[in-house]
Design an enzyme around this catalytic site. Structure first.
Site, PDB file in Angstrom:
ATOM      1  N   CYS A 146     -23.262 -19.992  30.584  1.00  0.00           N
ATOM      2  CA  CYS A 146     -23.841 -20.417  31.860  1.00  0.00           C
ATOM      3  C   CYS A 146     -24.907 -19.393  32.299  1.00  0.00           C
ATOM      4  CB  CYS A 146     -22.732 -20.577  32.896  1.00  0.00           C
ATOM      5  SG  CYS A 146     -23.277 -21.285  34.470  1.00  0.00           S
ATOM      6  N   HIS A 167     -20.135 -29.324  31.331  1.00  0.00           N
ATOM      7  CA  HIS A 167     -20.393 -27.896  31.441  1.00  0.00           C
ATOM      8  C   HIS A 167     -19.139 -27.060  31.182  1.00  0.00           C
ATOM      9  CE1 HIS A 167     -22.906 -24.553  32.799  1.00  0.00           C
ATOM     10  NE2 HIS A 167     -21.887 -24.108  33.512  1.00  0.00           N
ATOM     11  N   ASP A 213     -23.367 -32.463  30.626  1.00  0.00           N
ATOM     12  CA  ASP A 213     -23.473 -31.330  31.537  1.00  0.00           C
ATOM     13  C   ASP A 213     -24.452 -31.640  32.668  1.00  0.00           C
ATOM     14  OD1 ASP A 213     -23.631 -28.888  32.783  1.00  0.00           O
ATOM     15  OD2 ASP A 213     -23.930 -27.729  30.957  1.00  0.00           O
TER      16      ASP A 213
END
Length: 358
Positions: free
Chosen positions: A145, A330, A301
């Protein structure tokens, strides 16, 4: 027959209210679960940050150690959710020497922390400790991330000791057409990061979480608890749901100065792909990255869309590079049944080919 019914009905009613009571407590008090259980030791600290080294579950198979860098948003134990559902536990079980940088929980005194601090000070010192502890002169870096975005910046400025680089759901290109609702949420017409940071100092974790949840409000606010009640009343396992719900609601504060950079320089001005990010006068040039490179994205995502992650492939200087897309979201690509068949073996196999046997 009547006597049997009298015995059965009260039992069913009692079972119903036991389940209802348990669900009500979870809603009111928050989910409780034992997370981050893979054995580890702290080998380095700086301010609130800690560097963990995970205890081997077997003899080390690969010479090159792994350093994992997570985001400043949410807590890193998503990578070590629970036994049997832990990316870190899996890598350790494959014979890797695994380290993770936990940023900790910033206090009010950390509101002026910036990417300069994290990328130029914290990650380099953690990397140095990893190599010293492992007895090597190189290491592999995995960023997840925002931790992937930060890892890319680090790799461009400190490429010398980097053996391999993996970015997982890491946004690089913040062009408006890739951002979806994030583009509206972060548009400078509607969002002044400076005003929010000035008002709060550190941005509360629940404020960040609310923004993320609003991208899919029905799923995040209604679907989550529909799933909980279904699991309770159908006697399905609750352990993973509890661990995930605990993690979702456990976001730390976001240092205000970094928040201003993240929104202003990345979401609003898209400086990274333009080569305009400078940290203490040093320009972040992704073409400086030469290490073998793997980027992983999730088709579902909504936090880091596939094009946001894929853009890095045209920017880095690595000859050995691969972009890999999973049919996951995600977080889903990191945990659960799909992760065990998709992301975990992909990362492990890719690293195994590039990490040298002991």
């Amino acid at each position: 027959m009547i006597d049997q019914q009298r015995r059965v009905v009260p039992s069913d009613v009692e079972n119903f209210f036991d389940k209802y009571s348990r669900g009500a407590r979870i809603v009111a008090e928050g989910a409780q679960a034992d997370t981050g259980q893979t054995p580890k030791e702290v080998v380095w600290t700086k301010n609130k940050a800690k560097l963990y080294r995970y205890e081997p579950s077997q003899e080390k198979q690969y010479r090159v150690p792994i350093l994992i860098v997570y985001a400043l948003i949410n807590r890193p134990y998503i990578l070590d959710l629970m036994p049997g559902n832990s990316f870190i536990e899996y890598l350790v079980g494959q014979g890797f020497d695994v380290y993770m940088l936990d940023w900790g929980v910033p206090g009010d005194e950390d509101k002026d922390m910036t990417f300069e601090d994290y990328v130029l000070d914290y990650i380099p010192r953690a990397a140095k400790k990893v190599m010293k502890t492992s007895g090597t002169d190189e290491f592999s870096l995995i960023g997840y991330c925002m931790g992937g975005t930060m890892s890319a910046m680090y790799a461009s400025l400190f490429p010398e000791k980097l053996k391999n680089l993996i970015l997982m759901t890491a946004p690089v290109d913040f062009s408006k057409e890739h951002l979806g609702l994030y583009g509206m949420f972060t548009n400078e017409k509607y969002l002044s990061a400076s005003s929010i940071a000035d008002a709060y100092g550190n941005i509360p974790g629940n404020l960040i979480d609310t923004g993320n949840r609003m991208l899919k409000p029905i799923t995040n606010y209604v679907g989550t608890y529909v799933n909980m009640w279904e699991r309770l009343f159908q006697d399905k396992p609750m352990e993973t749901w509890l661990a995930m719900n605990k993690w979702v609601n456990d976001g730390p504060p976001f240092p205000g100065a970094t928040f201003k950079q993240w929104i202003g320089d990345f979401y609003q001005q898209n400086k990274l792909v333009k080569g305009e990010i400078k940290l203490r006068g040093r320009r972040v040039d992704l073409s400086s990255i030469k290490a073998p490179f793997l980027s992983i994205a999730g088709k579902k995502d909504h936090i880091c869309a596939v094009p946001q992650a894929e853009a890095v492939m045209d920017l880095i200087g690595s000859e050995d590079k691969e972009f890999f897309v999973l049919d996951a979201g995600h977080v889903g690509l990191m945990t659960g049944r799909g992760a065990k068949k998709g992301l975990w073996p992909k990362v492990s196999g890719w690293l195994a080919e590039r990490s040298e046997k002991v």
